[in-house]
Design a protein around this motif. Structure first.
Motif, PDB file in Angstrom:
ATOM      1  N   PHE A   1       1.027   6.740  -6.912  1.00 45.71           N
ATOM      2  CA  PHE A   1      -0.048   7.683  -7.205  1.00 45.71           C
ATOM      3  C   PHE A   1       0.344   9.120  -6.863  1.00 45.71           C
ATOM      4  CE2 PHE A   1      -2.969   3.914  -6.963  1.00 45.71           C
ATOM      5  CZ  PHE A   1      -3.278   3.926  -8.318  1.00 45.71           C
ATOM      6  N   GLY A   2       1.141   9.298  -5.840  1.00 40.31           N
ATOM      7  CA  GLY A   2       1.635  10.634  -5.507  1.00 40.31           C
ATOM      8  C   GLY A   2       2.517  11.195  -6.608  1.00 40.31           C
ATOM      9  N   ILE A   3       3.373  10.346  -7.167  1.00 39.46           N
ATOM     10  CA  ILE A   3       4.251  10.781  -8.260  1.00 39.46           C
ATOM     11  C   ILE A   3       3.436  11.073  -9.512  1.00 39.46           C
ATOM     12  CG2 ILE A   3       6.081  10.024  -9.833  1.00 39.46           C
ATOM     13  CD1 ILE A   3       7.290   8.504  -7.392  1.00 39.46           C
ATOM     14  N   ILE A   4       2.468  10.215  -9.816  1.00 37.11           N
ATOM     15  CA  ILE A   4       1.614  10.436 -10.993  1.00 37.11           C
ATOM     16  C   ILE A   4       0.829  11.739 -10.831  1.00 37.11           C
ATOM     17  CG2 ILE A   4      -0.416   9.579 -12.231  1.00 37.11           C
ATOM     18  CD1 ILE A   4       0.666   6.730 -11.693  1.00 37.11           C
ATOM     19  N   SER A   5       0.283  11.976  -9.656  1.00 37.48           N
ATOM     20  CA  SER A   5      -0.474  13.200  -9.405  1.00 37.48           C
ATOM     21  C   SER A   5       0.414  14.424  -9.560  1.00 37.48           C
ATOM     22  CB  SER A   5      -1.088  13.155  -8.003  1.00 37.48           C
ATOM     23  OG  SER A   5      -1.803  14.316  -7.738  1.00 37.48           O
TER      24      SER A   5
ATOM     25  N   LEU B   1       0.822  -1.213   0.000  1.00 34.99           N
ATOM     26  CA  LEU B   1       0.000   0.000   0.000  1.00 34.99           C
ATOM     27  C   LEU B   1       0.855   1.261   0.000  1.00 34.99           C
ATOM     28  CD1 LEU B   1      -2.850  -1.121   2.421  1.00 34.99           C
ATOM     29  CD2 LEU B   1      -2.957  -0.877  -0.073  1.00 34.99           C
ATOM     30  N   CYS B   2       1.973   1.226   0.681  1.00 36.14           N
ATOM     31  CA  CYS B   2       2.888   2.367   0.665  1.00 36.14           C
ATOM     32  C   CYS B   2       3.444   2.598  -0.735  1.00 36.14           C
ATOM     33  CB  CYS B   2       4.041   2.155   1.650  1.00 36.14           C
ATOM     34  SG  CYS B   2       3.583   2.362   3.373  1.00 36.14           S
ATOM     35  N   ILE B   3       3.791   1.528  -1.419  1.00 33.52           N
ATOM     36  CA  ILE B   3       4.292   1.636  -2.788  1.00 33.52           C
ATOM     37  C   ILE B   3       3.212   2.218  -3.697  1.00 33.52           C
ATOM     38  CG2 ILE B   3       5.065   0.319  -4.798  1.00 33.52           C
ATOM     39  CD1 ILE B   3       6.486  -1.575  -2.770  1.00 33.52           C
ATOM     40  N   ALA B   4       1.972   1.763  -3.526  1.00 34.17           N
ATOM     41  CA  ALA B   4       0.863   2.268  -4.347  1.00 34.17           C
ATOM     42  C   ALA B   4       0.658   3.766  -4.111  1.00 34.17           C
ATOM     43  CB  ALA B   4      -0.415   1.499  -4.038  1.00 34.17           C
ATOM     44  N   ILE B   5       0.690   4.202  -2.857  1.00 32.06           N
ATOM     45  CA  ILE B   5       0.517   5.623  -2.551  1.00 32.06           C
ATOM     46  C   ILE B   5       1.673   6.435  -3.108  1.00 32.06           C
ATOM     47  CG2 ILE B   5       0.408   7.317  -0.666  1.00 32.06           C
ATOM     48  CD1 ILE B   5      -1.130   5.140   0.933  1.00 32.06           C
TER      49      ILE B   5
ATOM     50  N   ALA C   1       0.504  16.124  -2.985  1.00 32.91           N
ATOM     51  CA  ALA C   1       0.463  14.710  -3.360  1.00 32.91           C
ATOM     52  C   ALA C   1       1.871  14.120  -3.430  1.00 32.91           C
ATOM     53  CB  ALA C   1      -0.251  14.536  -4.695  1.00 32.91           C
ATOM     54  N   LEU C   2       2.807  14.892  -3.957  1.00 32.36           N
ATOM     55  CA  LEU C   2       4.190  14.406  -4.048  1.00 32.36           C
ATOM     56  C   LEU C   2       4.779  14.182  -2.659  1.00 32.36           C
ATOM     57  CD1 LEU C   2       6.669  13.702  -5.766  1.00 32.36           C
ATOM     58  CD2 LEU C   2       7.304  16.114  -5.644  1.00 32.36           C
ATOM     59  N   TYR C   3       4.595  15.145  -1.759  1.00 36.15           N
ATOM     60  CA  TYR C   3       5.153  15.017  -0.420  1.00 36.15           C
ATOM     61  C   TYR C   3       4.533  13.848   0.340  1.00 36.15           C
ATOM     62  CZ  TYR C   3       7.250  19.646  -1.101  1.00 36.15           C
ATOM     63  OH  TYR C   3       7.970  20.708  -1.574  1.00 36.15           O
ATOM     64  N   VAL C   4       3.221  13.691   0.206  1.00 34.17           N
ATOM     65  CA  VAL C   4       2.555  12.564   0.875  1.00 34.17           C
ATOM     66  C   VAL C   4       3.051  11.250   0.274  1.00 34.17           C
ATOM     67  CG1 VAL C   4       0.338  11.427   1.239  1.00 34.17           C
ATOM     68  CG2 VAL C   4       0.543  13.890   1.597  1.00 34.17           C
ATOM     69  N   GLY C   5       3.199  11.202  -1.046  1.00 33.69           N
ATOM     70  CA  GLY C   5       3.721   9.999  -1.695  1.00 33.69           C
ATOM     71  C   GLY C   5       5.125   9.660  -1.225  1.00 33.69           C
ATOM     72  N   ILE C   6       5.983  10.664  -1.140  1.00 32.75           N
ATOM     73  CA  ILE C   6       7.354  10.435  -0.671  1.00 32.75           C
ATOM     74  C   ILE C   6       7.346   9.954   0.781  1.00 32.75           C
ATOM     75  CG2 ILE C   6       9.529  11.576  -0.075  1.00 32.75           C
ATOM     76  CD1 ILE C   6       9.091  13.352  -2.569  1.00 32.75           C
TER      77      ILE C   6
END
Length: 88
Positions: free
Chosen positions: A22-26, A15-19, A35-40
């Protein structure tokens, strides 16, 4: 290094990998820093889950704490940016 299977930790890692993805795609599509910061941050959480699965969490206790602290601070910063961004 010994692999230690834990179903919950493995699910958390996936799930962490998925987030992260999706953060990078967003970020790529909408240039959303939040979104990038949350994804990282979730990518960092994923690293600690991977360390647990590889049996390294105990040996790397202090780095794991630092990584998780950094991830929580990154999520906090991202949400702060979102809460106080200028509405145009």
């Amino acid at each position: 290094m010994q692999f230690t299977w834990n179903t919950l930790t493995f699910i958390n890692l996936i799930l962490c990998i998925a987030i992260l993805v999706f953060g990078i795609i967003s970020w790529q599509r909408q240039k959303s820093q939040v979104a990038l910061y949350v994804g990282i941050a979730f990518g960092l959480f994923g690293l600690t889950h991977l360390a647990s699965l590889l049996g390294l969490a105990t040996a790397l206790n202090v780095p794991v704490i630092i990584i998780r602290l950094a991830a929580y601070l990154l999520v906090t910063y991202a949400l702060f940016l979102e809460a106080y961004k200028n509405k145009k």
